[in-house]
Scaffold this motif. Structure first.
Motif, mmCIF file in Angstrom:
data_model
loop_
_atom_site.group_PDB
_atom_site.id
_atom_site.type_symbol
_atom_site.label_atom_id
_atom_site.label_comp_id
_atom_site.label_asym_id
_atom_site.label_seq_id
_atom_site.Cartn_x
_atom_site.Cartn_y
_atom_site.Cartn_z
ATOM 1 N N THR A 1 40.551 -42.624 -13.136
ATOM 2 C CA THR A 1 41.243 -41.326 -13.318
ATOM 3 C C THR A 1 40.998 -40.868 -14.568
ATOM 4 O O THR A 1 40.603 -40.431 -15.682
ATOM 5 C CB THR A 1 41.986 -40.928 -12.493
ATOM 6 O OG1 THR A 1 43.025 -42.524 -12.644
ATOM 7 C CG2 THR A 1 41.587 -40.890 -11.132
ATOM 8 N N ARG B 1 39.724 -38.733 -17.814
ATOM 9 C CA ARG B 1 40.024 -38.487 -18.231
ATOM 10 C C ARG B 1 40.405 -38.359 -20.173
ATOM 11 O O ARG B 1 39.936 -37.476 -20.587
ATOM 12 C CB ARG B 1 41.660 -37.685 -18.203
ATOM 13 C CG ARG B 1 41.913 -37.519 -16.115
ATOM 14 C CD ARG B 1 43.111 -37.583 -15.864
ATOM 15 N NE ARG B 1 43.318 -37.477 -14.539
ATOM 16 C CZ ARG B 1 44.640 -38.341 -13.573
ATOM 17 N NH1 ARG B 1 44.837 -38.250 -13.840
ATOM 18 N NH2 ARG B 1 43.743 -38.119 -12.349
ATOM 19 N N ASP C 1 41.536 -40.148 -4.919
ATOM 20 C CA ASP C 1 42.332 -40.233 -6.306
ATOM 21 C C ASP C 1 41.270 -41.365 -7.488
ATOM 22 O O ASP C 1 40.470 -40.458 -8.150
ATOM 23 C CB ASP C 1 43.423 -40.689 -6.058
ATOM 24 C CG ASP C 1 44.100 -40.520 -7.277
ATOM 25 O OD1 ASP C 1 43.773 -39.529 -8.611
ATOM 26 O OD2 ASP C 1 44.478 -41.625 -7.848
ATOM 27 N N THR C 2 40.960 -42.503 -7.397
ATOM 28 C CA THR C 2 40.633 -42.934 -7.647
ATOM 29 C C THR C 2 38.729 -44.028 -7.232
ATOM 30 O O THR C 2 39.237 -43.911 -6.014
ATOM 31 C CB THR C 2 41.270 -44.448 -8.120
ATOM 32 O OG1 THR C 2 42.138 -44.489 -7.443
ATOM 33 C CG2 THR C 2 42.550 -44.341 -9.365
ATOM 34 N N ASN D 1 48.676 -38.616 -17.306
ATOM 35 C CA ASN D 1 48.900 -38.200 -16.169
ATOM 36 C C ASN D 1 50.307 -38.232 -16.162
ATOM 37 O O ASN D 1 50.582 -38.139 -17.321
ATOM 38 C CB ASN D 1 49.219 -39.574 -15.236
ATOM 39 C CG ASN D 1 49.712 -40.996 -15.264
ATOM 40 O OD1 ASN D 1 50.119 -40.856 -16.400
ATOM 41 N ND2 ASN D 1 49.802 -41.952 -14.618
ATOM 42 N N GLN E 1 46.362 -31.223 -10.352
ATOM 43 C CA GLN E 1 45.803 -31.334 -9.089
ATOM 44 C C GLN E 1 45.556 -31.299 -7.771
ATOM 45 O O GLN E 1 46.424 -30.347 -7.457
ATOM 46 C CB GLN E 1 45.316 -33.405 -9.341
ATOM 47 C CG GLN E 1 45.038 -33.462 -11.332
ATOM 48 C CD GLN E 1 44.362 -35.536 -10.667
ATOM 49 O OE1 GLN E 1 44.002 -35.995 -9.746
ATOM 50 N NE2 GLN E 1 45.662 -36.008 -10.678
ATOM 51 N N PHE F 1 52.758 -38.027 -6.995
ATOM 52 C CA PHE F 1 51.469 -37.716 -7.005
ATOM 53 C C PHE F 1 50.794 -37.524 -5.641
ATOM 54 O O PHE F 1 50.202 -36.932 -4.968
ATOM 55 C CB PHE F 1 49.572 -37.826 -7.809
ATOM 56 C CG PHE F 1 49.094 -37.034 -7.978
ATOM 57 C CD1 PHE F 1 48.353 -36.545 -7.934
ATOM 58 C CD2 PHE F 1 48.217 -39.054 -7.883
ATOM 59 C CE1 PHE F 1 46.846 -36.041 -7.846
ATOM 60 C CE2 PHE F 1 46.794 -38.771 -7.088
ATOM 61 C CZ PHE F 1 46.424 -37.507 -6.597
ATOM 62 N N PHE G 1 53.666 -40.025 -15.811
ATOM 63 C CA PHE G 1 54.339 -40.261 -16.480
ATOM 64 C C PHE G 1 53.963 -40.258 -18.087
ATOM 65 O O PHE G 1 54.833 -40.671 -18.677
ATOM 66 C CB PHE G 1 54.700 -41.711 -15.466
ATOM 67 C CG PHE G 1 54.870 -41.785 -14.320
ATOM 68 C CD1 PHE G 1 56.112 -41.375 -13.939
ATOM 69 C CD2 PHE G 1 53.744 -42.402 -13.347
ATOM 70 C CE1 PHE G 1 56.664 -41.534 -12.662
ATOM 71 C CE2 PHE G 1 54.207 -41.928 -11.891
ATOM 72 C CZ PHE G 1 55.781 -41.659 -11.497
ATOM 73 N N PHE H 1 51.663 -49.359 -10.278
ATOM 74 C CA PHE H 1 50.743 -49.035 -10.510
ATOM 75 C C PHE H 1 49.915 -49.824 -10.832
ATOM 76 O O PHE H 1 49.809 -50.193 -12.251
ATOM 77 C CB PHE H 1 50.491 -47.688 -10.617
ATOM 78 C CG PHE H 1 49.166 -47.291 -11.080
ATOM 79 C CD1 PHE H 1 48.945 -46.473 -10.157
ATOM 80 C CD2 PHE H 1 48.470 -47.554 -11.907
ATOM 81 C CE1 PHE H 1 47.306 -45.725 -10.055
ATOM 82 C CE2 PHE H 1 46.179 -46.677 -11.428
ATOM 83 C CZ PHE H 1 46.744 -45.836 -10.755
HETATM 84 O O1 T6T Z 1 47.465 -38.665 -12.236
HETATM 85 C C1 T6T Z 1 47.728 -39.355 -10.752
HETATM 86 C C2 T6T Z 1 47.088 -40.051 -9.884
HETATM 87 O O2 T6T Z 1 45.747 -39.068 -10.669
HETATM 88 C C3 T6T Z 1 46.711 -40.979 -11.228
HETATM 89 O O3 T6T Z 1 44.862 -41.859 -11.201
HETATM 90 C C4 T6T Z 1 47.612 -42.151 -11.332
HETATM 91 O O4 T6T Z 1 48.638 -41.615 -11.627
HETATM 92 C C5 T6T Z 1 49.219 -40.262 -10.741
HETATM 93 O O5 T6T Z 1 49.411 -40.209 -10.038
HETATM 94 C C6 T6T Z 1 49.744 -39.499 -11.705
HETATM 95 O O6 T6T Z 1 50.750 -40.047 -12.121
#
Ligand code: T6T
Length: 325
Positions: A174, A178, A116-117, A229, A275, A41, A231, A68
């Motif tokens: 994010t 969801r 993204d976030t 997401n 996405q 991503f 993973f 992450f």
């Molecule tokens: O789904 C994406 C991202 O939008 C989310 O914030 C974290 O996971 C991902 O990077 C996908 O691994």
């Protein structure tokens, strides 16, 4: 406030440093900090950002952590701030824990845009709270994405049965949205569906796989999983396959890396909500450039989705939405 322009000190410092950069004929440097570096991503987001940087003559720096979480992301952020880029694009890995470290960027005169976030409540430039200072939030509408996932999974299982959400960890804007979108839509529109407890995997596909096997062992009538997401979805689907329920238990995946596309072709995964990460990266750099050259930018930019299943997975128009690897 300087010269009646309504600029805060940080804004004034930014304009001064950016006009200096232009006067010296120096290209702007924009830094992009992803949630982690080895995720298709964010690799795809980087490609989009690089395309915009090339078009605009911007230097793009891509620097991130190997996994992450805020503990690893904050030192990367501190190192990037020390390099003094002209602007910062970042996917914060926690809504709360990144607020103070990002305030440090603004104090150093570096304008911040989140991609993204988000941090705080994700609504910026309203004068409310301590986390509305980023200039813009560029991302998918994740609540809507969760609702779309609920509808798709409900359809795949015929409107009844047990499902659960395979998710990363609470506090990520994010995936929280969801999950909330998914559960609310199930409650509102699909009374025949029971949503079991969410399984959190810390963005570890192996953990998600062992969790789907244990949920299945406890619920032999499990009908479906929403992988919130990349993973989470990949791991949950692999667990089903190892547990002998591949293809029988329906899976809706958020995100569309090559592996998930392959799984759609074999029937292990039913639907991917792709996405548009390249779009997020492209508009991120474009927004930073606009700001640095004195344009105003919108406080939020919503990017799109493409729903991929067996019926369209080979269509030519879909291929550009499959993530880079
Ligand atoms: O789904 C994406 C991202 O939008 C989310 O914030 C974290 O996971 C991902 O990077 C996908 O691994």
């Amino acid at each position: 406030v300087i010269g009646g322009l309504g600029l805060g000190l940080a804004g004034a410092a930014t304009l001064l440093s950016s006009s200096r950069a232009r006067a010296e004929g120096k290209a702007f440097t924009v830094a992009l900090i992803p949630g982690l570096t080895t995720d298709a991503f964010y690799i795809t987001m980087h490609r989009g950002a690089a395309a915009a940087a090339k078009a605009l003559g911007v230097n793009l720096v891509f620097q991130g952590a190997p996994s992450f979480n805020a503990v690893e992301q904050v030192p990367v952020l501190d190192a990037v701030i020390a390099r003094k880029p002209d602007a910062l694009l970042i996917a914060p890995t926690d809504k709360v824990q990144l607020i103070q470290p990002l305030q440090a960027a603004v104090s150093a005169g570096i304008p911040v845009i989140t991609v993204d976030t988000y941090i705080g409540g994700g609504v910026y430039q309203t004068g409310s709270g301590n986390a509305d200072f980023p200039l813009s939030y560029i991302a998918s509408n994740n609540t809507l994405g969760g609702q779309m996932a609920a509808r798709a999974l409900a359809k795949a299982i015929g409107g009844k049965g047990k499902v659960y959400v395979s998710n990363v960890q609470p506090g990520v804007s994010t995936t929280d949205e969801r999950q909330d979108g998914f559960i609310d839509e199930m409650k509102k529109s699909f009374p025949g569906i029971t949503v079991l407890n969410t399984q959190f995997n810390d963005d570890d596909a192996n953990k998600a796989a062992s969790q789907s096997q244990s949920v299945l062992a406890r619920n032999s009538d499990l009908a479906g999983i929403f992988g919130a997401n990349l993973f989470s979805a990949m791991g949950a689907a692999n667990g089903l396959q190892q547990g002998g329920a591949g293809g029988k238990v329906k899976v809706v995946a958020f995100d569309a890396p090559q592996t998930i596309i392959g799984n759609i072709k074999t029937g292990l995964i039913d639907i991917a909500i792709a996405q548009h990460p390249a779009e997020i990266g492209w508009f991120g750099v474009a927004a930073a450039y606009a700001h640095l050259t004195g344009q105003s930018i919108p406080p939020a930019i919503a990017t799109g989705f493409t729903v991929i299943d067996k019926s369209n997975v080979d269509d030519a128009s879909i291929q550009k939405f499959i993530y880079a690897s």
